[in-house]
Motif scaffolding. Structure first.
Motif, PDB file in Angstrom:
ATOM      1  N   LYS A 200       0.759  -1.275   0.164  1.00  0.00           N
ATOM      2  CA  LYS A 200      -0.064   0.240  -0.017  1.00  0.00           C
ATOM      3  C   LYS A 200       0.921   1.292   0.177  1.00  0.00           C
ATOM      4  O   LYS A 200       0.531   2.139   0.632  1.00  0.00           O
ATOM      5  N   LEU A 202       2.573   4.309  -2.118  1.00  0.00           N
ATOM      6  CA  LEU A 202       2.391   5.081  -3.200  1.00  0.00           C
ATOM      7  C   LEU A 202       3.495   5.582  -3.946  1.00  0.00           C
ATOM      8  O   LEU A 202       4.608   5.590  -3.403  1.00  0.00           O
ATOM      9  N   GLY A 219       4.014   7.001   1.426  1.00  0.00           N
ATOM     10  CA  GLY A 219       2.852   6.821   1.750  1.00  0.00           C
ATOM     11  C   GLY A 219       1.677   7.887   1.480  1.00  0.00           C
ATOM     12  O   GLY A 219       2.015   9.141   0.975  1.00  0.00           O
ATOM     13  N   PRO A 220       0.413   7.731   1.787  1.00  0.00           N
ATOM     14  CA  PRO A 220      -0.614   8.379   1.546  1.00  0.00           C
ATOM     15  C   PRO A 220      -0.378   9.719   2.176  1.00  0.00           C
ATOM     16  O   PRO A 220      -0.709  11.122   1.801  1.00  0.00           O
ATOM     17  N   GLY A 312       5.356  10.573 -18.125  1.00  0.00           N
ATOM     18  CA  GLY A 312       5.199  11.921 -17.103  1.00  0.00           C
ATOM     19  C   GLY A 312       3.922  11.383 -16.234  1.00  0.00           C
ATOM     20  O   GLY A 312       3.433  12.181 -15.337  1.00  0.00           O
ATOM     21  N   PHE A 313       3.159  10.421 -16.371  1.00  0.00           N
ATOM     22  CA  PHE A 313       2.028   9.796 -15.940  1.00  0.00           C
ATOM     23  C   PHE A 313       2.219   8.681 -15.267  1.00  0.00           C
ATOM     24  O   PHE A 313       1.210   8.273 -14.261  1.00  0.00           O
ATOM     25  N   ARG A 340      -9.584   1.811  -4.356  1.00  0.00           N
ATOM     26  CA  ARG A 340     -10.466   2.407  -5.264  1.00  0.00           C
ATOM     27  C   ARG A 340      -9.642   3.448  -6.107  1.00  0.00           C
ATOM     28  O   ARG A 340      -9.920   3.600  -7.260  1.00  0.00           O
ATOM     29  N   ASP A 341      -8.810   4.004  -5.242  1.00  0.00           N
ATOM     30  CA  ASP A 341      -7.828   4.942  -5.771  1.00  0.00           C
ATOM     31  C   ASP A 341      -7.183   4.548  -7.183  1.00  0.00           C
ATOM     32  O   ASP A 341      -6.940   5.312  -8.239  1.00  0.00           O
ATOM     33  N   TRP A 344      -8.884   4.495 -10.315  1.00  0.00           N
ATOM     34  CA  TRP A 344      -9.243   5.911 -10.880  1.00  0.00           C
ATOM     35  C   TRP A 344      -7.708   6.194 -11.599  1.00  0.00           C
ATOM     36  O   TRP A 344      -7.728   6.821 -12.744  1.00  0.00           O
ATOM     37  N   ARG A 345      -6.635   5.725 -10.957  1.00  0.00           N
ATOM     38  CA  ARG A 345      -5.422   5.937 -11.742  1.00  0.00           C
ATOM     39  C   ARG A 345      -5.413   5.362 -13.220  1.00  0.00           C
ATOM     40  O   ARG A 345      -4.777   5.761 -13.885  1.00  0.00           O
ATOM     41  N   GLU A 348      -7.479   6.798 -15.609  1.00  0.00           N
ATOM     42  CA  GLU A 348      -6.871   8.184 -16.205  1.00  0.00           C
ATOM     43  C   GLU A 348      -5.680   7.764 -17.288  1.00  0.00           C
ATOM     44  O   GLU A 348      -5.719   8.538 -18.117  1.00  0.00           O
ATOM     45  N   ARG A 352      -5.623   8.427 -21.415  1.00  0.00           N
ATOM     46  CA  ARG A 352      -4.380   9.260 -22.023  1.00  0.00           C
ATOM     47  C   ARG A 352      -3.792   8.288 -23.011  1.00  0.00           C
ATOM     48  O   ARG A 352      -2.841   8.935 -23.952  1.00  0.00           O
ATOM     49  N   ARG A 367     -16.794  -0.183  -5.531  1.00  0.00           N
ATOM     50  CA  ARG A 367     -17.882   0.567  -5.820  1.00  0.00           C
ATOM     51  C   ARG A 367     -17.878   1.620  -7.174  1.00  0.00           C
ATOM     52  O   ARG A 367     -17.816   2.633  -6.983  1.00  0.00           O
TER      53      ARG A 367
ATOM     54  N   ARG B  14     -12.281  14.867  -4.684  1.00  0.00           N
ATOM     55  CA  ARG B  14     -12.468  14.777  -6.014  1.00  0.00           C
ATOM     56  C   ARG B  14     -13.588  15.654  -6.687  1.00  0.00           C
ATOM     57  O   ARG B  14     -14.300  16.129  -5.967  1.00  0.00           O
ATOM     58  N   ARG B  31       0.515  12.157  -7.414  1.00  0.00           N
ATOM     59  CA  ARG B  31       0.447  10.616  -7.298  1.00  0.00           C
ATOM     60  C   ARG B  31      -1.001   9.941  -7.702  1.00  0.00           C
ATOM     61  O   ARG B  31      -0.910   9.118  -8.313  1.00  0.00           O
TER      62      ARG B  31
END
Lengths: 403, 458
Positions: A200, A202, A219-220, A312-313, A340-341, A344-345, A348, A352, A367, B14, B31
Motif C-alpha cells: 500500500k 504510493l 505513503g498517502p 510523465g504519468f 479504489r484510488d 481511478w489512476r 486516467e 490518456r 464501488r 474529487r 500521485r
C-alpha cells in the motif's frame, strides 16, 4: 530487525552513513560470529541467562560493541527458546501468593519462619521440595527460558545478514525512498511494483534515459508530513529493490531522539550467479490463468512480461496477456479490492492512451462502474466475489470488435 | 459534484470545480491526481463547504448515529456535569483535566451519550482497555468491540490501545464520530499523534490528570484533540470527592557495605563524567554519556558503575526491611508497592511472596492478580512502572514508592492510584529514599507538585 544501538553508522553533515566493513573488519566480524555461534551451539539446553554469560566471556574491543550486539540480536532472534519443563510457573505463583496473603492477614504475620512455612505448605500441596518451589517461582521469565536450538547458519551468512539488517533498520525510520533501478529482467520490475502495491505504498514512476526507472516511494499521508509510519513497509520492500540488477537508493530518514532529517544512500549490484528472480504469480492471478485456459477459448492467456507506461504519468504492470490470431493482444491487470484510488489512476492512464489494449479487473466492493472506462483500447471489468474467466473472454471479444 | 472519500488516513477531494479554491489543508496530490487532505481536517472541510454553499457528496464518513442509550444512569458529580457542559460549549472538541480517581471516565460516558455517534476509546494499557470495555458494556448495555491484545472486534462502541490505534487508524479512521483519548498526555508522542491525524472524527475528547509533558509537546493537544476545556486539581477535590491522604518521605540509610560500594561505583562514574566534560544536567547529558561510554573500556566500566550505584540506591537492604515493616503495619489495608525497575519488583516479590506485575506479566495472569487484589484475596502487590496508570481499585489505600524516576507526572499518577474515594478511607503514600545518594535529588524533583504539600519526614 536490529535497533539503532546495533548499527555502525556515522552522521556526516546531513547524511547518515552506514559504515562498510573493510576486508580486515569483515574477517574479524566473521571470527566474532564464529565465537558467538559456537557459544550458542554449546549452550543448547541452558538458560538464556547462562547463554548471555557465555557471550560475555568473548573478548571484544569497545569499538566492536555495536557489531557484536547486532550479531547477538540476530542470533537470539533465530534461536528457539522454551520455558522450563514441569509445572506451570503462573499456577505455582498463584498457589504461593494466595497462601502468603492468607498468612499475612492472619494474626501470626511477622512470626519467624512464616516465609518458610508458606513455601513448605505450597511444596507439600504441589508434591515437590520447598527449594524447588522457590527456584521455579519465576522460571518463565525471559532470562530463565531454555535454549532449545541454535540457528543453523554460518558466520559468513550471519555477517551478511547483519549488513542487510542494518539498512532495513535505517529504513524503518524512513519517510520516503527514491530508488533508481535497472533490470535486464522485466520480472524483477513486475515483482517490485506488485510488492509496492501489496504494501500500500504510493509511488511516482519516471523512465530514465538509460532504460531504468526512478521510483519515488512513500505513503498517502506523506503529502502532509514526513512520517515514519510507512518505514516498516519501506524496509520490507528492500529485498524486492535489491533483486534488481542495479539499485541506487536514496532515503530520507528521521534519526535519533531529536528526529534529525538525514539522507541515506545505498548502492547495490546484484551478484553474478545470484539466484534469478522467479516469476511468481499471485494465487488469484494463477487461478484465473488456469480457469481461462481451461475454457477452450480462441484466446490464449499467459503471464505478462511488460510494463505499460505513459511518460510523465506513471505506468501499470499487467498480470496477464491474451493473444488471438486475428486480433491485437490484450493485457489484463487484476486490481482486486483494496484500492479504489488505483482504479481511478488506471482509468486516467487508459484515457490518456497506454498504447496497448487493456482490461482492468476490479472488485465490485470498490464501488466503481464499468461505464467509467469504455474506449476503443481499454475496458473496466467489475466482478463480484472473484473474476470470471468467461466474463473476461466477453470483454476481450468486445475490445477486439472495436477495431 | 465534489466528493469526499476516506483513503488510508487521508481525505480524497474529487471533482473540484476549477473556480473553487479549497482550504489550505487540501493539497494537490500528483500521485493520485486529485486533492488530498489529512483525515483530521474533515470537520473543518465540511464546515467550509457548507459555509461556501458547495454541494458535495460525503463518501468519507462511515460512522453512524449511536442507537444505544445510556442505561446505567449514575448521578454526575457537579464537576463532571460542568466538564460535560464545557465539552458541549467547546463544540465537542477538547481536553478535560481531572485528578485520578475523580471519575474522568464518567465524563467520557456522558459525552458519548451526548454526541450519540459511534465512538472509539483509546487507552494506553490493556488493563485500561479491559476497564473501559466493562464500563461501556455496563453503561450502554451493549456489546463493545476491542482492538488490541490479540482481539480485532470492531463495533459502534470500541476500545483500543494507543499502539493499535496507531497501527490501524488508517483503516478505521472513517468509522467513528467521536474519539476519546484516555490519558491523552500520551498522544503528542511522535508516533501516537498520527492516530489522531489519520482519523476523521469531528468530535474528540481528551482525558488526563496531567497534560504537561517533559518535552513540552502538550501544546500539540490543541490541534489533535482541542483546547483544555475544564480543569480541577487534586487539592480542589481532596476530601469531598477524593480520599483524604498524606504523603510520608522515609530516608533510608545504606548498610556499611552498600555505602562503601555505592561510593566507589559513584566515584568511578563521576570521574568519567568529569574527565569527559559531560554535564548530566544539560540537555544532551545522558546521550553524551551513553555515546562516550561506548567508545572505551573505561567508559563501559563507568556505565556499569552508573547502573550498579543506581541499583544499590533503588534496592537498598534497608528499604527491603522497611517494606517488611510497612506490610506488617498495613496488613489489613490494600497496598501497592512501586519500583523503578523489574529486578527490584521481582526481588520484593520473592522476599515477601507478593504477586508482581511487570511488562513481562502475561495478560491472563495480570487480570487474575488485579481481580484478586480487588476482591481482597491479595492484600498487596508489587509493580514496576506498568501500573502507574491502569489499576482501578477503590479499596487500595496504601502506596509504597520504593524507587522511581524524577517525573512529576509519574509520582502524581502513583498517588492517584490510592485516591479513589471509598467510605472514610484515608490514603497514605510512603516514599522510600536512600539517604545521601542521587535518589535524594530525584525525589526533590518528582515532588514538585501541589499534591505533595507539607510532606512529613520520618
Amino acid at each position: 530487525m536490529l535497533s539503532p544501538e546495533h548499527l555502525r553508522v556515522r552522521r556526516v553533515s546531513d547524511r547518515l552513513v552506514l559504515l562498510e566493513l573493510s576486508a580486515r573488519q569483515r574477517a574479524r566480524a566473521v571470527e566474532l560470529g564464529e565465537q558467538l555461534l559456537g557459544t550458542v551451539q554449546a549452550s543448547v539446553g541452558q538458560m538464556r541467562e547462562e547463554l548471555e554469560r557465555g557471550f560475555e566471556l568473548i573478548e571484544t574491543r569497545a569499538s566492536e560493541r555495536r557489531l557484536v550486539e547486532g550479531l547477538k540480536k540476530l542470533i537470539e532472534d533465530a534461536s528457539e527458546f522454551d520455558q522450563a519443563e514441569g509445572f506451570d510457573p503462573a499456577a505455582l505463583r498463584s498457589e504461593v501468593f494466595l497462601r502468603a496473603a492468607a498468612a499475612r492477614q492472619a494474626e501470626t504475620f511477622g512470626a519467624p519462619n512464616l516465609r518458610e512455612a508458606v513455601l513448605s505448605g505450597a511444596a507439600e500441596a504441589l508434591g515437590v521440595e520447598p527449594a524447588e518451589v522457590e527456584r521455579r517461582l519465576y522460571a518463565d521469565l525471559r532470562g530463565a527460558h531454555r535454549l532449545k536450538s541454535a540457528p543453523p547458519f554460518s558466520a559468513e551468512a550471519l555477517v551478511a545478514a547483519y549488513q542487510r539488517a542494518q539498512l532495513q533498520t535505517v529504513l524503518l525510520r524512513a519517510t520516503s525512498v527514491v530508488a533508481e533501478v535497472h533490470c535486464a529482467n522485466q520480472d524483477a520490475y513486475r515483482q517490485l511494483f506488485q510488492k509496492l502495491k501489496f504494501r500500500k505504498l504510493l509511488y511516482k514512476l519516471e523512465r530514465l534515459d538509460d532504460g531504468g526507472y526512478r521510483i519515488s516511494i512513500d505513503g498517502p499521508f506523506s503529502l502532509f508530513d514526513a512520517v515514519v509510519k510507512y518505514g516498516l513497509e519501506l524496509a520490507l520492500v528492500l529485498p524486492a529493490l535489491e533483486a534488481c540488477d542495479v539499485l541506487e537508493l536514496k532515503a530520507r530518514v528521521l534519526w535519533g531522539k531529536k528526529r534529525a532529517a538525514l539522507n541515506v544512500e545505498h548502492r547495490h549490484v546484484r551478484r553474478r550467479g545470484a539466484v534469478e528472480t522467479e516469476s511468481v504469480l499471485r494465487d488469484d492471478v494463477a487461478t484465473l490463468l488456469a480457469e481461462f485456459n481451461a475454457l477452450g477459448s480462441a484466446w490464449c492467456a499467459k503471464p505478462a512480461q511488460e510494463i505499460l507506461e505513459l511518460e510523465g504519468f506513471g505506468g501499470c504492470v499487467p498480470d496477464l496477456v491474451f493473444e488471438r490470431a486475428d486480433s491485437p493482444r490484450v493485457f489484463l491487470e487484476l486490481l482486486g479490492y483494496w484500492s479504489r484510488d488505483a482504479v481511478w489512476r488506471r482509468v486516467e492512464l487508459a484515457e490518456r492512451g497506454l498504447g496497448e489494449r487493456i482490461v482492468f479487473a476490479a472488485s465490485s466492493r470498490l464501488r466503481v462502474s464499468e461505464e467509467v472506462l469504455e474506449n476503443e483500447h481499454a475496458a473496466l471489468y467489475v466482478f463480484k466475489g472473484r473474476p470470471g474467466a468467461r466474463a473476461i473472454e466477453r470483454k476481450l471479444d468486445a475490445l477486439a470488435a472495436r477495431r | 459534484m465534489l466528493a469526499l472519500e476516506f483513503a488510508d488516513g487521508t481525505l480524497l477531494v474529487r471533482n473540484v470545480p476549477p473556480e473553487l479554491s479549497l482550504p489550505a489543508a487540501c493539497r494537490w496530490d500528483q500521485r493520485s491526481r486529485c486533492h488530498r487532505a489529512p483525515a483530521i481536517a474533515y470537520a473543518e472541510l465540511v464546515r467550509w463547504l457548507r459555509k461556501e454553499g458547495v454541494e458535495y457528496e460525503d463518501r468519507a464518513r462511515k460512522y453512524a448515529e449511536l442507537s444505544e442509550r445510556l442505561v446505567l444512569q449514575r448521578e454526575a458529580r457537579p464537576f463532571q456535569s460542568e466538564a460535560l457542559e464545557a465539552f458541549r460549549k467547546g463544540g465537542g472538541r477538547g481536553v478535560v483535566v481531572l485528578p485520578t480517581g475523580a471519575g474522568k471516565s464518567h465524563v467520557a460516558v456522558l459525552a458519548i451519550n451526548d454526541r450519540r455517534r459511534s465512538a472509539l476509546v483509546v487507552a494506553p494499557t490493556l488493563d485500561l482497555v479491559r476497564q473501559w470495555y466493562d464500563l461501556l458494556r455496563t453503561s450502554f448495555a451493549t456489546d463493545v468491540g476491542i482492538i488490541g491484545g490479540g482481539s480485532y472486534d470492531l463495533r459502534p462502541l470500541t476500545v483500543t490501545t494507543y499502539d493499535s490505534a496507531y497501527l490501524h487508524m488508517q483503516r478505521l479512521g472513517d468509522r467513528f464520530g467521536l474519539v476519546v483519548f484516555d490519558e491523552c498526555h500520551h498522544l503528542p508522542g511522535e508516533t501516537y499523534q498520527l492516530a489522531a491525524e489519520l482519523c476523521l472524527a469531528p468530535y474528540r475528547l481528551g482525558l488526563t490528570a496531567t497534560p504537561e509533558r517533559t518535552d513540552g509537546r502538550e501544546a500539540t493537544l490543541d490541534r489533535l484533540v482541542g483546547p483544555i476545556l475544564y480543569r480541577k486539581d487534586i487539592v480542589e477535590l481532596s476530601g469531598e470527592y477524593l480520599a483524604e491522604y498524606e504523603t510520608v518521605r522515609v530516608d533510608i540509610e545504606l548498610s556499611a557495605e552498600e555505602r562503601e560500594e555505592y561510593a566507589a561505583r559513584r566515584k568511578e562514574y563521576i570521574d568519567f563524567l568529569r574527565a569527559q566534560g559531560i554535564r548530566m544536567g544539560g540537555p544532551r547529558g545522558w546521550s553524551d554519556f551513553v555515546m562516550r561510554a561506548a567508545r572505551s573500556d573505561a567508559g563501559r566500566r563507568a556505565f556499569q558503575s552508573y547502573l550498579r550505584q543506581r541499583e544499590l540506591a533503588f534496592g537498598a537492604s534497608g528499604k527491603m526491611r522497611f517494606v517488611g515493616r510497612l506490610l506488617e503495619q498495613h496488613r489489613r489495608d490494600r497496598t501497592l508497592i512501586f519500583t523503578q525497575d523489574n529486578a527490584t519488583a521481582y526481588a520484593v516479590s520473592r522476599e515477601f511472596l507478593l504477586p508482581a506485575i511487570t511488562h513481562q506479566t502475561k495478560v491472563k495472569e495480570r487480570s487474575e492478580i488485579l481481580e484478586r487484589f480487588s476482591s481482597g484475596a491479595y492484600s498487596a502487590l508489587v509493580t514496576s512502572k506498568v501500573l502507574n496508570e491502569g489499576v482501578d481499585v477503590p479499596e487500595a489505600s496504601v502506596a509504597i514508592v520504593m524507587s522511581g524516576s524524577g517525573s512529576v507526572r509519574e509520582h502524581v499518577q502513583r498517588l492517584g492510584r490510592i485516591l479513589r474515594r471509598q467510605g472514610d478511607k484515608h490514603a497514605i503514600l510512603y516514599e522510600l529514599v536512600a539517604n545521601q545518594t542521587g535518589e535524594s535529588s530525584t525525589s526533590e524533583r518528582r515532588r514538585e507538585h501541589d499534591a505533595y504539600r507539607a510532606v512529613p519526614k520520618c
